[in-house]
Design a protein around this motif. Structure first.
Motif, PDB file in Angstrom:
ATOM      1  N   GLU A  30       0.830  -1.202   0.000  1.00  0.00           N
ATOM      2  CA  GLU A  30       0.000   0.000   0.000  1.00  0.00           C
ATOM      3  C   GLU A  30       0.868   1.257   0.000  1.00  0.00           C
ATOM      4  OE1 GLU A  30      -3.208  -0.155   2.835  1.00  0.00           O
ATOM      5  OE2 GLU A  30      -3.479   2.044   2.700  1.00  0.00           O
ATOM      6  N   VAL A  31       1.892   1.254   0.834  1.00  0.00           N
ATOM      7  CA  VAL A  31       2.802   2.400   0.892  1.00  0.00           C
ATOM      8  C   VAL A  31       3.527   2.596  -0.435  1.00  0.00           C
ATOM      9  CG1 VAL A  31       4.931   3.243   1.923  1.00  0.00           C
ATOM     10  CG2 VAL A  31       3.186   2.180   3.371  1.00  0.00           C
ATOM     11  N   ALA A  32       3.996   1.489  -1.000  1.00  0.00           N
ATOM     12  CA  ALA A  32       4.795   1.594  -2.223  1.00  0.00           C
ATOM     13  C   ALA A  32       3.934   1.892  -3.446  1.00  0.00           C
ATOM     14  CB  ALA A  32       5.574   0.307  -2.446  1.00  0.00           C
ATOM     15  N   GLY A  33       2.693   1.418  -3.438  1.00  0.00           N
ATOM     16  CA  GLY A  33       1.846   1.545  -4.622  1.00  0.00           C
ATOM     17  C   GLY A  33       2.199   0.537  -5.688  1.00  0.00           C
ATOM     18  N   ALA A  34       2.667  -0.632  -5.259  1.00  0.00           N
ATOM     19  CA  ALA A  34       3.056  -1.682  -6.199  1.00  0.00           C
ATOM     20  C   ALA A  34       3.146  -2.997  -5.423  1.00  0.00           C
ATOM     21  CB  ALA A  34       4.411  -1.352  -6.830  1.00  0.00           C
ATOM     22  N   ARG A  35       3.448  -4.093  -6.120  1.00  0.00           N
ATOM     23  CA  ARG A  35       3.625  -5.393  -5.456  1.00  0.00           C
ATOM     24  C   ARG A  35       5.096  -5.496  -5.024  1.00  0.00           C
ATOM     25  NH1 ARG A  35       3.364  -9.580  -8.637  1.00  0.00           N
ATOM     26  NH2 ARG A  35       2.818 -10.998  -6.957  1.00  0.00           N
ATOM     27  N   VAL A  36       5.311  -5.449  -3.705  1.00  0.00           N
ATOM     28  CA  VAL A  36       6.675  -5.295  -3.188  1.00  0.00           C
ATOM     29  C   VAL A  36       7.349  -6.622  -2.862  1.00  0.00           C
ATOM     30  CG1 VAL A  36       8.063  -4.362  -1.279  1.00  0.00           C
ATOM     31  CG2 VAL A  36       6.218  -3.000  -2.281  1.00  0.00           C
ATOM     32  N   PHE A  37       8.570  -6.738  -3.314  1.00  0.00           N
ATOM     33  CA  PHE A  37       9.486  -7.794  -2.913  1.00  0.00           C
ATOM     34  C   PHE A  37      10.685  -7.096  -2.258  1.00  0.00           C
ATOM     35  CE2 PHE A  37       6.895  -9.437  -6.213  1.00  0.00           C
ATOM     36  CZ  PHE A  37       6.770 -10.806  -5.997  1.00  0.00           C
TER      37      PHE A  37
ATOM     38  N   THR B  14      15.262   4.819   1.546  1.00  0.00           N
ATOM     39  CA  THR B  14      14.991   5.675   0.390  1.00  0.00           C
ATOM     40  C   THR B  14      14.282   4.915  -0.725  1.00  0.00           C
ATOM     41  OG1 THR B  14      17.160   5.166  -0.573  1.00  0.00           O
ATOM     42  CG2 THR B  14      16.997   7.171   0.763  1.00  0.00           C
ATOM     43  N   THR B  15      14.584   3.602  -0.828  1.00  0.00           N
ATOM     44  CA  THR B  15      13.993   2.822  -1.930  1.00  0.00           C
ATOM     45  C   THR B  15      12.474   2.812  -1.847  1.00  0.00           C
ATOM     46  OG1 THR B  15      14.287   0.793  -0.621  1.00  0.00           O
ATOM     47  CG2 THR B  15      16.002   1.314  -2.238  1.00  0.00           C
ATOM     48  N   LEU B  16      11.966   2.645  -0.640  1.00  0.00           N
ATOM     49  CA  LEU B  16      10.507   2.620  -0.460  1.00  0.00           C
ATOM     50  C   LEU B  16       9.913   3.998  -0.736  1.00  0.00           C
ATOM     51  CD1 LEU B  16       7.921   1.156   0.433  1.00  0.00           C
ATOM     52  CD2 LEU B  16       8.558   1.628   2.815  1.00  0.00           C
ATOM     53  N   ALA B  17      10.564   5.029  -0.197  1.00  0.00           N
ATOM     54  CA  ALA B  17      10.079   6.399  -0.413  1.00  0.00           C
ATOM     55  C   ALA B  17      10.124   6.757  -1.899  1.00  0.00           C
ATOM     56  CB  ALA B  17      10.910   7.382   0.407  1.00  0.00           C
ATOM     57  N   GLY B  18      11.177   6.333  -2.566  1.00  0.00           N
ATOM     58  CA  GLY B  18      11.332   6.657  -3.987  1.00  0.00           C
ATOM     59  C   GLY B  18      10.305   5.956  -4.851  1.00  0.00           C
TER      60      GLY B  18
ATOM     61  N   ARG C  82       6.990   7.608  -4.538  1.00  0.00           N
ATOM     62  CA  ARG C  82       6.926   8.831  -5.374  1.00  0.00           C
ATOM     63  C   ARG C  82       6.667   8.494  -6.835  1.00  0.00           C
ATOM     64  NH1 ARG C  82      10.259  14.279  -4.821  1.00  0.00           N
ATOM     65  NH2 ARG C  82       9.921  14.623  -2.596  1.00  0.00           N
ATOM     66  N   LEU C  83       7.391   7.488  -7.329  1.00  0.00           N
ATOM     67  CA  LEU C  83       7.233   7.116  -8.743  1.00  0.00           C
ATOM     68  C   LEU C  83       5.844   6.553  -9.018  1.00  0.00           C
ATOM     69  CD1 LEU C  83      10.783   5.550  -9.288  1.00  0.00           C
ATOM     70  CD2 LEU C  83       9.923   7.677 -10.316  1.00  0.00           C
ATOM     71  N   ALA C  84       5.292   5.826  -8.041  1.00  0.00           N
ATOM     72  CA  ALA C  84       3.925   5.304  -8.205  1.00  0.00           C
ATOM     73  C   ALA C  84       2.929   6.455  -8.214  1.00  0.00           C
ATOM     74  CB  ALA C  84       3.619   4.308  -7.090  1.00  0.00           C
TER      75      ALA C  84
ATOM     76  N   ARG D 280       3.441   9.367  -9.256  1.00  0.00           N
ATOM     77  CA  ARG D 280       3.571  10.042 -10.548  1.00  0.00           C
ATOM     78  C   ARG D 280       3.043   9.225 -11.719  1.00  0.00           C
ATOM     79  NH1 ARG D 280       9.803  11.215 -11.381  1.00  0.00           N
ATOM     80  NH2 ARG D 280      10.286  12.422  -9.538  1.00  0.00           N
ATOM     81  N   GLY D 281       2.626   7.992 -11.428  1.00  0.00           N
ATOM     82  CA  GLY D 281       2.123   7.127 -12.505  1.00  0.00           C
ATOM     83  C   GLY D 281       3.223   6.400 -13.257  1.00  0.00           C
ATOM     84  N   GLU D 282       4.449   6.420 -12.725  1.00  0.00           N
ATOM     85  CA  GLU D 282       5.540   5.748 -13.439  1.00  0.00           C
ATOM     86  C   GLU D 282       5.688   4.281 -13.036  1.00  0.00           C
ATOM     87  OE1 GLU D 282       9.194   8.049 -13.706  1.00  0.00           O
ATOM     88  OE2 GLU D 282       8.049   9.905 -13.473  1.00  0.00           O
ATOM     89  N   ILE D 283       4.995   3.879 -11.979  1.00  0.00           N
ATOM     90  CA  ILE D 283       4.937   2.460 -11.587  1.00  0.00           C
ATOM     91  C   ILE D 283       3.469   2.146 -11.324  1.00  0.00           C
ATOM     92  CG2 ILE D 283       5.582   0.747  -9.840  1.00  0.00           C
ATOM     93  CD1 ILE D 283       8.172   2.313  -9.377  1.00  0.00           C
ATOM     94  N   ASP D 284       2.989   1.021 -11.867  1.00  0.00           N
ATOM     95  CA  ASP D 284       1.589   0.632 -11.685  1.00  0.00           C
ATOM     96  C   ASP D 284       1.417  -0.264 -10.464  1.00  0.00           C
ATOM     97  OD1 ASP D 284       0.829   2.017 -13.925  1.00  0.00           O
ATOM     98  OD2 ASP D 284       1.039   0.265 -15.253  1.00  0.00           O
ATOM     99  N   ALA D 285       0.218  -0.253  -9.922  1.00  0.00           N
ATOM    100  CA  ALA D 285      -0.062  -1.004  -8.695  1.00  0.00           C
ATOM    101  C   ALA D 285       0.152  -2.509  -8.861  1.00  0.00           C
ATOM    102  CB  ALA D 285      -1.489  -0.720  -8.228  1.00  0.00           C
ATOM    103  N   ASP D 286      -0.021  -3.025 -10.082  1.00  0.00           N
ATOM    104  CA  ASP D 286       0.135  -4.474 -10.256  1.00  0.00           C
ATOM    105  C   ASP D 286       1.546  -4.865 -10.712  1.00  0.00           C
ATOM    106  OD1 ASP D 286       0.077  -3.485 -12.790  1.00  0.00           O
ATOM    107  OD2 ASP D 286      -1.453  -4.873 -13.546  1.00  0.00           O
TER     108      ASP D 286
END
Lengths: 354, 354
Positions: free
Chosen positions: A33-40, A295-299, A302-304, A306-312
């Motif tokens: 949820e925080v990242a806005g993507a599927r996190v590994f 920083t990786t999570l925060a970054g 941010r990219l999510a 901005r629409g540069e990373i999709d949630a899936d």
């Protein structure tokens, strides 16, 4: 990492160098949820000295010894110093660590544990990178700076491990903290090895994250430049992410090329975002990471946004160092309550769900 | 560790629990002379929270959640507290950690990072083990003490990994720090699983090492007793090995049975020996271990001196926790010299071999 021995410039060593790499890659849904993507999470903190630097030292230090230099050196007062000193001493070699004159006591103690010769250099510490290359030429010492080729060849094993864990898929994004650009260069080398071998069709997008306090790579990326412009002291500031923030990254041009080649991005995050992300790594993920790794999570967040990373999309966050070496930096609020032992059952009953 | 999923009581979880185990086992010839044997190091510090406790938490915490208790608890102010809190929060569960009223601030901060409910208990902390079992019966909380069966089942994966690394050989000796006896119980469970499956012919000898400041297991072993006698406060002392030293080890009888069943030994070492061994782990091995883990090297050295371990025998030392969580305990001497940058080449030339 010695599973990939055939792709590394030395034979598998013994001792602590053998223990480097092989860190776990885990799906971490609590961070989605925080990242806005599927996190590994590829947790490089689970390394012999608590940082990805061990992958580089495990190759570079034995290589230096095999090729004849008697003494190993390094220019660092953080994870690279700790890692280089540990690998040198385990192979019974002298190590000289060049640190700034005003090194904080806690960091000196972590380095001194391995009993290298510690030289506190009075003068412009930023210039030592160049000095080190010069000294390595002239004297029987090999100063392994952040972009020593053998060090960088060790870093590519992180990429091999990530891709092997995902095979036959590849992750959509790999997010790394960026400072000198050495780790990004190594990961890019790994991507190119796998592409050449026909083992991956499409490269993961490399996303590099910098601290806003010192972000020459972000500035160059946004300006469309192929080389970073070194930042002057008045263009940089203090940051809790002290493992990153090189104002004049020696591998900067390669890091920028890696990002562009893989259709990735470079992004900066503030200390406030880093504090929040350090806490989220711990509380939502269960991972204790150093601020520069958070920083990786925060970054990615941010990219999510901005629409540069999709949630899936699958995103691999690479926390490069453990948070256990430092205290206080994560902004942890410690709140406790005192209870008399005799009152414990009553107090607990009132706290718990009925 | 989830490679051994079929032998564990739960299915492979996601998140940080998936990252537990899988620590490297490496031949460490630099430690042979000190130990008096052929040394291998199984570095459990390379775990998500820096200690072997993660193997136990990775099984016990998801198991508690799966079996219906809403809240997870633990009685610890060290590695077990850190590990339990990390695993609970990553699975989005509340965790209550019972610590003593006088917990040192540095240790509280490591625990608080994962934001459990921290209860400082005013009263006899030693009695909390019994209280915890009672509270777990009466309230919707599962307090995972050191010998919780699911925790111990997780520990056996350390033995599986060691034996798989050695196969088709088996190591002669495995040396563990011992406190509550939980880890030794788990390792013994693993040995018996492999014996029953016909996968090993002869068991490694289990050698347990205690701090001389609180060594009920050593006393019982030397007295030929099957159960340890709890030590009174005036029979125990301060020690730098604060992760061990339980004066009333709940799994003590099983630990003693494991030692006798495998023809092993229990031995105590002093704080001076522990300080020396912590330094040797770092300087001769390149490993940063906590003092309680350094006991393994000091203990094996004692047993070799006594003729109970031969120089050509293979000994696996299991440092159970990283030394990066604490500063100062290892007795590190920090000596540095200051050099002006302009004088660096001359100074270095005079230092290095001609």
């Amino acid at each position: 990492m010695w599973r990939y021995e055939a792709l590394l410039p030395i034979d598998r060593p013994e001792g602590v160098s053998r223990a480097a790499g092989g860190t776990p890659l885990v799906r971490s849904p609590g961070l989605d949820e925080v990242a806005g993507a599927r996190v590994f999470v590829k947790d490089e903190g689970e390394s012999p000295t608590g940082a990805y630097k061990d992958r580089g030292s495990a190759v570079a230090v034995p290589h230096t010894i095999a090729t004849g230099d008697d003494v190993v050196g390094t220019v660092s007062y953080g994870n690279m110093a700790i890692s280089t000193a540990a690998h040198a001493t385990s192979l019974d070699r002298e190590c000289v660590v060049f640190v700034p004159a005003d090194i904080p006591a806690g960091r000196l103690e972590h380095i001194a544990r391995y009993e290298p010769t510690v030289v506190q250099v009075d003068g412009d510490y930023g210039e030592l990178y160049g000095d080190a290359l010069d000294l390595s030429e002239r004297l029987p010492i090999d100063v392994l700076v952040s972009d020593a080729p053998t060090r960088i060849s060790g870093y590519k094993t992180a990429l091999f491990e990530i891709c092997e864990s995902f095979a036959p898929e590849t992750p959509d994004v790999i997010a790394l903290p960026a400072s000198s650009g050495g780790f990004a260069s190594g990961v890019w080398l790994g991507i190119r090895d796998l592409e050449r071998a026909g083992l991956i069709d499409e490269s993961p997008r490399l996303c590099l994250v910098q601290t806003a306090a010192s972000d020459p790579l972000t500035r160059a990326f946004e300006a469309g430049a192929t080389d970073p412009t070194p930042l002057s002291p008045d263009e940089t500031g203090e940051t809790i992410a002290h493992s990153i923030g090189n104002p004049n990254p020696p591998s900067g041009a390669r890091a920028l090329a890696a990002v562009r080649d893989t259709d990735g991005a470079v992004v900066s995050v503030t200390d406030d975002e880093i504090r929040t992300a350090t806490r989220q790594f711990a509380v939502d993920g269960g991972f204790c990471v150093e601020p520069s790794s958070a920083t990786t999570l925060a970054g990615v967040s941010r990219l999510a946004d901005r629409g540069e990373i999709d949630a899936d999309e699958s995103v691999v966050l690479v926390p490069t160092g453990t948070g256990f070496k430092e205290s206080g930096a994560g902004g942890t609020d410690v709140s406790t309550e005192k209870v008399r032992r005799d009152d414990l059952a009553d107090r607990l009953a009132s706290m718990l769900p009925a």
